[in-house]
Write an enzyme that holds these catalytic residues in place. Structure first.
Site, PDB file in Angstrom:
ATOM      1  N   TYR A  92      13.376 -15.339 -12.091  1.00 50.49           N
ATOM      2  CA  TYR A  92      12.391 -16.397 -12.299  1.00 50.49           C
ATOM      3  C   TYR A  92      13.053 -17.755 -12.553  1.00 50.49           C
ATOM      4  O   TYR A  92      12.803 -18.723 -11.838  1.00 50.49           O
ATOM      5  CB  TYR A  92      11.514 -16.067 -13.514  1.00 50.49           C
ATOM      6  CG  TYR A  92      10.468 -15.000 -13.277  1.00 50.49           C
ATOM      7  CD1 TYR A  92      10.798 -13.648 -13.338  1.00 50.49           C
ATOM      8  CD2 TYR A  92       9.145 -15.334 -13.015  1.00 50.49           C
ATOM      9  CE1 TYR A  92       9.840 -12.662 -13.144  1.00 50.49           C
ATOM     10  CE2 TYR A  92       8.176 -14.352 -12.817  1.00 50.49           C
ATOM     11  CZ  TYR A  92       8.533 -13.025 -12.878  1.00 50.49           C
ATOM     12  OH  TYR A  92       7.584 -12.053 -12.681  1.00 50.49           O
ATOM     13  N   GLU A 148      -0.426 -12.001  -8.431  1.00 50.41           N
ATOM     14  CA  GLU A 148      -0.825 -12.829  -7.294  1.00 50.41           C
ATOM     15  C   GLU A 148      -1.484 -12.075  -6.149  1.00 50.41           C
ATOM     16  O   GLU A 148      -1.193 -12.341  -4.987  1.00 50.41           O
ATOM     17  CB  GLU A 148       0.419 -13.560  -6.785  1.00 50.41           C
ATOM     18  CG  GLU A 148       1.507 -12.667  -6.134  1.00 50.41           C
ATOM     19  CD  GLU A 148       2.550 -12.115  -7.097  1.00 50.41           C
ATOM     20  OE1 GLU A 148       2.253 -12.011  -8.298  1.00 50.41           O
ATOM     21  OE2 GLU A 148       3.649 -11.786  -6.630  1.00 50.41           O
ATOM     22  N   HIS A 179       1.322 -20.895 -11.179  1.00 52.08           N
ATOM     23  CA  HIS A 179       2.327 -19.924 -10.744  1.00 52.08           C
ATOM     24  C   HIS A 179       1.740 -18.921  -9.739  1.00 52.08           C
ATOM     25  O   HIS A 179       2.272 -18.745  -8.641  1.00 52.08           O
ATOM     26  CB  HIS A 179       2.886 -19.196 -11.971  1.00 52.08           C
ATOM     27  CG  HIS A 179       3.885 -18.129 -11.649  1.00 52.08           C
ATOM     28  ND1 HIS A 179       5.252 -18.347 -11.707  1.00 52.08           N
ATOM     29  CD2 HIS A 179       3.735 -16.839 -11.248  1.00 52.08           C
ATOM     30  CE1 HIS A 179       5.882 -17.231 -11.364  1.00 52.08           C
ATOM     31  NE2 HIS A 179       4.983 -16.298 -11.086  1.00 52.08           N
ATOM     32  N   GLU A 180       0.639 -18.315 -10.121  1.00 55.67           N
ATOM     33  CA  GLU A 180       0.060 -17.296  -9.227  1.00 55.67           C
ATOM     34  C   GLU A 180      -0.420 -17.931  -7.922  1.00 55.67           C
ATOM     35  O   GLU A 180      -0.289 -17.343  -6.846  1.00 55.67           O
ATOM     36  CB  GLU A 180      -1.075 -16.533  -9.920  1.00 55.67           C
ATOM     37  CG  GLU A 180      -0.703 -15.875 -11.257  1.00 55.67           C
ATOM     38  CD  GLU A 180       0.579 -15.048 -11.239  1.00 55.67           C
ATOM     39  OE1 GLU A 180       0.967 -14.551 -10.167  1.00 55.67           O
ATOM     40  OE2 GLU A 180       1.207 -14.924 -12.318  1.00 55.67           O
TER      41      GLU A 180
HETATM   42  N1  BES Z   1       4.313 -11.078  -9.633  1.00 55.08           N
HETATM   43  C1  BES Z   1       4.453 -11.299 -11.020  1.00 55.08           C
HETATM   44  C2  BES Z   1       4.156 -10.093 -11.856  1.00 55.08           C
HETATM   45  C3  BES Z   1       5.005  -8.880 -11.536  1.00 55.08           C
HETATM   46  C4  BES Z   1       6.336  -8.974 -11.204  1.00 55.08           C
HETATM   47  C5  BES Z   1       4.434  -7.625 -11.596  1.00 55.08           C
HETATM   48  C6  BES Z   1       7.083  -7.822 -10.905  1.00 55.08           C
HETATM   49  C7  BES Z   1       5.184  -6.499 -11.315  1.00 55.08           C
HETATM   50  C8  BES Z   1       6.497  -6.593 -10.964  1.00 55.08           C
HETATM   51  C9  BES Z   1       3.589 -12.470 -11.497  1.00 55.08           C
HETATM   52  O1  BES Z   1       3.499 -13.499 -10.571  1.00 55.08           O
HETATM   53  C10 BES Z   1       4.251 -13.072 -12.707  1.00 55.08           C
HETATM   54  O2  BES Z   1       5.355 -13.504 -12.582  1.00 55.08           O
HETATM   55  N2  BES Z   1       3.571 -13.120 -13.838  1.00 55.08           N
HETATM   56  C11 BES Z   1       4.080 -13.702 -15.060  1.00 55.08           C
HETATM   57  C12 BES Z   1       3.586 -15.086 -15.249  1.00 55.08           C
HETATM   58  C13 BES Z   1       4.432 -16.193 -14.789  1.00 55.08           C
HETATM   59  C14 BES Z   1       3.827 -17.530 -15.203  1.00 55.08           C
HETATM   60  C15 BES Z   1       5.869 -16.136 -15.178  1.00 55.08           C
HETATM   61  C16 BES Z   1       3.563 -12.905 -16.228  1.00 55.08           C
HETATM   62  O3  BES Z   1       2.808 -11.966 -16.013  1.00 55.08           O
HETATM   63  O4  BES Z   1       3.916 -13.193 -17.355  1.00 55.08           O
HETATM   64 ZN    ZN Z   2       5.339 -14.480 -10.276  1.00 52.81          ZN
END
Ligand code: BES
Ligand code: ZN
Length: 647
Positions: free
Chosen positions: A413, A299, A323-324
């Site tokens: 999450y 994000e 989500h993002e």
């Molecule tokens: N912010 C996260 C990605 C992240 C979290 C990077 C912690 C490094 C450390 C991002 O928003 C995320 O949650 N991505 C998920 C997708 C979401 C729909 C659950 C992913 O990458 O799978």
């Molecule tokens: Zn996230």
């Protein structure tokens, strides 16, 4: 020189002492900026004494040496300290100066020891005087820089130009910029970036949409953000507008596909604003990165980074974009104060994401999405309960001494989101939405910890409604509380029944129907073939999950013959299928799995697949072999996680 050395020795001692009693220590500072003094277990920086307000970075992105040459110019508020401590990790610090550009004076600095597991990096301690506010750090990145992925042209879609991008969250920004790398501090930033001819740099900031001749680009992010949201990507990029304040960057070869997949983006932004208030960042763009990107999405403000596995062709994975986008409120606007409060970022975002999906596509769909997640949560709780850290099923974490990545589980999450869903059910949607709207407004551009949230919840939602909601249990106890919101989805139940029938040996691929034809007595026999399009991605996922974890490979093969799960093209379905196949010893899958592992760098898929393979010797050997070929295609984040699994 010796006196300086002693000075720093002393400083390190003081520093270590501070770190030890961080739980109990409460320091009070005179000025407002330092009033909410904090201690972050994952940062060495002394932000309670001096903190960056604005950061300007001069960057020269050199693809030949795979090096970024930088100057980080910190404009700071100094509360009268003679040392500024920054976070660095595997950076080459060349010199440090104090004062305005052009009138700079070099100063002494010292780099402290690495932490035991090389997680948080090293403290960079800079000698200043109590009035210093401008500190300039000249540095370059190294081979060990973890945030940056340098891709040779072969790993891009176009295969002609190199590509690079950074991943800052959680604590990797310090490996490409020397700064105070704690989410507890917010800064504005600007950048001046030089890149090779023909390539376009974009950042989590105001962005150009085309290349210029000089190859030098200026950026600014005028809203204060935490350091993990500073990001850059450089490649052969083109831009397509999707709405009045949104669009997508990608390599030219993919721009058409991106535009079609993300056509609903303007509607999503509207829906989000209708729920929780105006979008605060001006522009909202996406950038499609190469397959090696270790996440589905990240994000970065104004510019969400996206993994191409989201391009399913049928828009079936766009909840990731929701989500993002939702992070523009939860996370980017209201930020977790430390990585122990990570659920405040992700739990709120998953909840919010589901609400956006509901308003665009209806409750039947959003329920299916949430149920799929709930199944994952249940499996995760079982895993964590059996692990060395069963306490990790609490929302509020204690990650001191550990990698913040350890907190990146479905607890933050999905348990987080179900906590909020349960609150919504008990307090009523309208009240809950009003509460969330005022929460985002109250804490906009601030950082929040779990305790602040809990207090705000009590005062503004629970007490006014005489509610005895068990918020403490949700936050501080392990597992899922009994009052957890439950979802029933008839459509999911339907595919689950189909899976049961298949398991029982029935031919589910052809259904015989007798149709009545007008004016005729005899009914006509019609055979209806089971097509992929009969169900959405998440229904197929539920179908696969419903099958027993050890299936006869011959039966699995029948599914491939009729439906071709193994090369479906949809990453979610393929990953689900590979896991079942590995558990069942369905060896014919190997070429497809190998192809997938060679191409995709997204940790969410790689980790379960490699972990499953690691469970038996023969598969493990095979997995090690594939990994040795594939690892160059992965970002450090994925590579290092997989290495632990295959050890
Ligand atoms: N912010 C996260 C990605 C992240 C979290 C990077 C912690 C490094 C450390 C991002 O928003 C995320 O949650 N991505 C998920 C997708 C979401 C729909 C659950 C992913 O990458 O799978
Ligand atoms: Zn996230």
């Amino acid at each position: 020189m010796k006196s300086i050395y002693l000075y720093f020795q002393l400083l390190i001692t003081v520093f270590i002492l501070n770190a030890c009693d961080s739980e109990t220590k409460k320091s009070v500072s005179p000025t407002e900026v330092f009033a909410d003094s904090v201690f972050d277990n994952h940062s060495y920086s002394n932000i309670n004494k001096i903190r960056t307000k604005h950061l300007h970075i001069d960057l020269d992105v050199n693809f030949e040496n795979k090096t970024v040459y930088g100057i980080a110019r910190h404009e700071m508020i100094n509360n009268g300290t003679d040392t500024a401590i920054f976070d660095i990790k595997a950076l080459d610090i060349q010199k440090i100066t104090l004062g305005k550009k052009g009138q700079e004076k070099e100063t002494d600095f010292m780099i402290g020891q690495w932490d035991k597991d090389s997680i948080i990096g090293q403290p960079l301690m800079v000698k200043i005087d109590p009035k210093t506010t401008l500190i300039n750090i000249y540095y370059k990145t190294t081979e060990k820089t973890e945030a940056i992925d340098w891709l040779m042209p072969e790993l891009t879609t176009g295969k002609k130009h190199p590509f690079m991008y950074t991943q800052g969250e959680a604590i990797l920004t310090r490996s490409w910029i020397p700064l105070q790398d704690s989410p507890a501090n917010r800064i504005t930033y600007s950048a001046s970036v030089k890149v090779p001819e023909g390539l376009l740099p974009v950042m989590s900031a105001e962005n150009p949409i085309e290349t210029n001749e000089k190859g030098i680009y200026e950026f600014k992010m005028e809203q204060p953000i935490p350091s993990y949201l500073i990001a850059i990507a450089v490649g052969n990029l083109t831009y397509k507008k999707l709405g009045s304040n949104c669009g997508v960057y990608s390599e030219p070869e993919l721009i058409g596909q991106c535009a079609s997949e993300f056509i609903d983006l303007p509607k999503m932004i509207k829906a989000a604003e209708n729920l929780y208030g105006k979008y605060q960042w001006g522009q909202y763009d996406l950038i499609m990165l190469p397959y090696s990107f270790p996440f589905g999405g990240m994000e970065n403000p104004r510019l969400t980074f996206v993994n191409p596995t989201v391009l399913a062709g049928d828009r079936s994975l766009v909840s990731l974009i929701a989500h993002e986008l939702a992070h523009s409120w939860s996370g980017n606007l209201v930020t977790n104060r430390s990585w122990d409060d990570f659920w405040l970022n992700e739990g709120f975002t998953v909840y919010f994401e589901n609400r956006i999906m509901e308003s665009l596509y209806g409750k039947e769909i959003s329920d299916i999405l949430a149920l799929i997640e709930y199944q994952e949560l249940q499996a995760e709780i079982i895993d964590i309960s059996k692990s060395d850290h069963p306490e990790d099923t609490k929302l509020k974490l204690k990650l001191s001494g550990r990698n913040p990545d350890d907190g990146m589980t479905d607890i933050a999450y999905i348990k987080g989101a179900f906590f909020l869903k349960t609150l919504e059910r008990d307090l009523g949607r309208q009240r809950f939405d009003n509460f969330l709207r005022s929460y985002f407004k109250t804490y906009a551009f601030k950082t929040v910890n779990t305790e602040t949230f809990l207090e705000y919840l009590k005062v503004n939602l629970l007490e006014p409604n005489d509610s005895d909601f068990n918020a403490e249990e949700w936050i501080y106890k392990e597992g899922i509380p009994k009052n957890c919101y439950t979802i029933r989805s008839p459509r999911m139940e339907n595919v689950q029944k189909l899976a049961k029938r298949f398991e029982a040996g029935e031919n589910i691929f052809e259904e015989v129907k007798w149709i009545k034809i007008k004016g005729k007595k005899k009914r006509k026999k019609q055979i209806i073939r089971l097509e992929r399009s009969k169900y959405i991605t998440q229904e197929w996922q539920a179908f696969i999950r419903e099958l027993p974890s050890k299936m006869d490979p011959a039966l699995l093969k029948r599914l491939d013959v009729h439906l071709n799960f193994k090369d479906w093209g949809n990453s979610e379905i393929m990953c689900e299928w590979y896991l079942l196949g590995i558990k069942s010893g369905y060896k014919e899958l190997r070429p497809s799995i190998e192809k997938f592992l060679m191409k995709v760098g997204r940790r969410k898929y790689l980790m379960p697949i490699y972990s499953e393979l690691a469970k038996n010797k023969e598969d493990l050997n095979w997995a090690r072999n594939v990994f040795s070929k594939a690892k160059e295609n992965y970002h450090f984040v994925s590579r290092s996680s997989i290495q632990t699994v295959l050890k």
